[in-house]
Motif scaffolding. Structure first.
Motif, PDB file in Angstrom:
ATOM      1  N   SER A  41       0.841  -1.209   0.000  1.00  0.00           N
ATOM      2  CA  SER A  41       0.000   0.000   0.000  1.00  0.00           C
ATOM      3  C   SER A  41       0.871   1.252   0.000  1.00  0.00           C
ATOM      4  O   SER A  41       0.542   2.249  -0.652  1.00  0.00           O
ATOM      5  CB  SER A  41      -0.906   0.028   1.235  1.00  0.00           C
ATOM      6  OG  SER A  41      -1.756  -1.081   1.240  1.00  0.00           O
ATOM      7  N   GLN A  85      -7.608   1.780   0.730  1.00  0.00           N
ATOM      8  CA  GLN A  85      -8.011   0.544   1.408  1.00  0.00           C
ATOM      9  C   GLN A  85      -9.199   0.833   2.340  1.00  0.00           C
ATOM     10  O   GLN A  85     -10.070   0.000   2.501  1.00  0.00           O
ATOM     11  CB  GLN A  85      -6.836  -0.054   2.179  1.00  0.00           C
ATOM     12  CG  GLN A  85      -6.483  -1.442   1.645  1.00  0.00           C
ATOM     13  CD  GLN A  85      -5.233  -2.023   2.294  1.00  0.00           C
ATOM     14  OE1 GLN A  85      -4.194  -1.382   2.339  1.00  0.00           O
ATOM     15  NE2 GLN A  85      -5.344  -3.224   2.794  1.00  0.00           N
ATOM     16  N   ASP A 166      -5.894  -1.520  -4.639  1.00  0.00           N
ATOM     17  CA  ASP A 166      -5.291  -2.066  -3.424  1.00  0.00           C
ATOM     18  C   ASP A 166      -6.328  -2.869  -2.634  1.00  0.00           C
ATOM     19  O   ASP A 166      -7.187  -2.296  -1.975  1.00  0.00           O
ATOM     20  CB  ASP A 166      -4.749  -0.902  -2.581  1.00  0.00           C
ATOM     21  CG  ASP A 166      -3.841  -1.376  -1.465  1.00  0.00           C
ATOM     22  OD1 ASP A 166      -3.488  -2.566  -1.431  1.00  0.00           O
ATOM     23  OD2 ASP A 166      -3.479  -0.527  -0.626  1.00  0.00           O
ATOM     24  N   GLU A 167      -6.237  -4.166  -2.707  1.00  0.00           N
ATOM     25  CA  GLU A 167      -7.152  -5.075  -1.997  1.00  0.00           C
ATOM     26  C   GLU A 167      -8.609  -4.665  -2.189  1.00  0.00           C
ATOM     27  O   GLU A 167      -9.380  -4.586  -1.242  1.00  0.00           O
ATOM     28  CB  GLU A 167      -6.781  -5.137  -0.513  1.00  0.00           C
ATOM     29  CG  GLU A 167      -5.406  -5.744  -0.324  1.00  0.00           C
ATOM     30  CD  GLU A 167      -5.134  -6.168   1.125  1.00  0.00           C
ATOM     31  OE1 GLU A 167      -6.084  -6.539   1.819  1.00  0.00           O
ATOM     32  OE2 GLU A 167      -3.966  -6.132   1.526  1.00  0.00           O
TER      33      GLU A 167
HETATM   34 MG    MG Z   1      -1.921  -2.859   2.193  1.00  0.00          MG
END
Ligand code: MG
Ligand code: ADP
Length: 253
Positions: A41, A85, A166-167
């Motif tokens: 991240s 995130q 990101d995720e």
């Molecule tokens: Mg992360």
């Protein structure tokens, strides 16, 4: 499109990125796999220019320009998109107004229209979010999954050149992951686009065909390859790669 060389960055006194090299060309899909806390991240945030992180070494070039001189908003305007995130709540601003303002920042001549509203409603419905969400205050009281869907809708609205997701699939139910996969494929159907994807879930990787896979650990890319690396990690985990890197570092030191 994106060329990162020997990138080092830290948060306060803690070194997080320790020499990242990554080149992403148009049409490429790069998957970053790595244990929690390895700096994935942070990489996205440093590319975007988050001032909480200090870039201490290295270069980030985007479409031939050095990002060093660019503010985060200018980096976004240049066509780099990064999902949060944990996307923040924006009191008093509807999803529709928020995304319209963002779009207008990209394209000053962009005018609000029935078509924009209709397109956005459709994007949300495709992502299995009821169309009335466009009039709700952005992310206020939204579940984690709903926020992720708004991030995806932002990507589709802004249509960046390079998206760093990101995720995006964490906390998302299986049916929606399929939808997110479909939305990402739609984005990638334009072969000039490129994608960097951080994920821990096999499900999303069944939906997306990576061209490059990188194992990220301790602030560097430990190994790069193709899709076969996904299977390798699924079977053996990250430990082996991280230990090997530690041994190497000891030898160097
Ligand atoms: Mg992360
Ligand atoms: P990943 O995304 O790979 O899980 P991160 O990039 O979020 O890892 O974090 C890498 C390391 O840097 C972690 O140890 C994390 O705690 C630390 N870190 C990153 N950003 C911050 C921050 N804003 N405040 C404190 N620690 C941070």
């Amino acid at each position: 499109m994106l060329e990162i060389k020997n990138l080092h960055a830290q948060f306060e006194d803690t070194k997080i990125l320790k020499g990242v090299d990554l080149t992403v060309n148009p049409g490429e899909v790069h998957v970053l796999l790595g244990p929690n806390g390895s700096g994935k991240s942070t990489l996205g945030r440093v590319i975007l220019g988050d001032e909480k992180y200090e870039k201490t070494e290295g270069t980030i070039n985007f479409k031939g320009e050095d990002f060093e001189e660019f503010e985060p908003s200018e980096r976004a305007q240049a066509g780099f998109f990064f999902t949060f995130q944990s996307p923040p709540e924006i009191d008093g601003v509807s999803v529709k107004d928020f995304l319209f303002a963002a779009k207008k920042a990209f394209e000053p001549d962009f005018a609000s229209s029935f078509k924009f509203k209709k397109g956005l409603t459709q994007t949300l419905e495709d992502l299995r979010l009821p169309g009335e969400f466009i009039d709700r205050e952005t992310n206020l009281g939204f579940s984690g999954g709903e926020r992720k869907k708004i991030e995806m809708a932002s990507m589709m609205t802004l249509n960046p050149d390079c998206a760093f997701l990101d995720e995006i699939d964490s906390g998302i139910d299986i049916d929606t992951i399929k939808q997110i996969g479909k939305t990402i494929r739609e984005f990638l159907s334009d072969k000039s686009k490129s994608l960097i994807l951080v994920t821990h879930s096999d499900k999303l990787l069944e939906e997306i065909e990576p061209t490059h896979v990188h194992i990220f650990g301790q602030g560097v890319i430990l190994k790069s390859g193709g899709k076969e690396l996904v299977a390798e990690i699924q079977e053996g985990g990250f430990d082996k790669h991280v230990k090997k890197a530690n041994t190497k570092l000891n030898v160097v030191n």
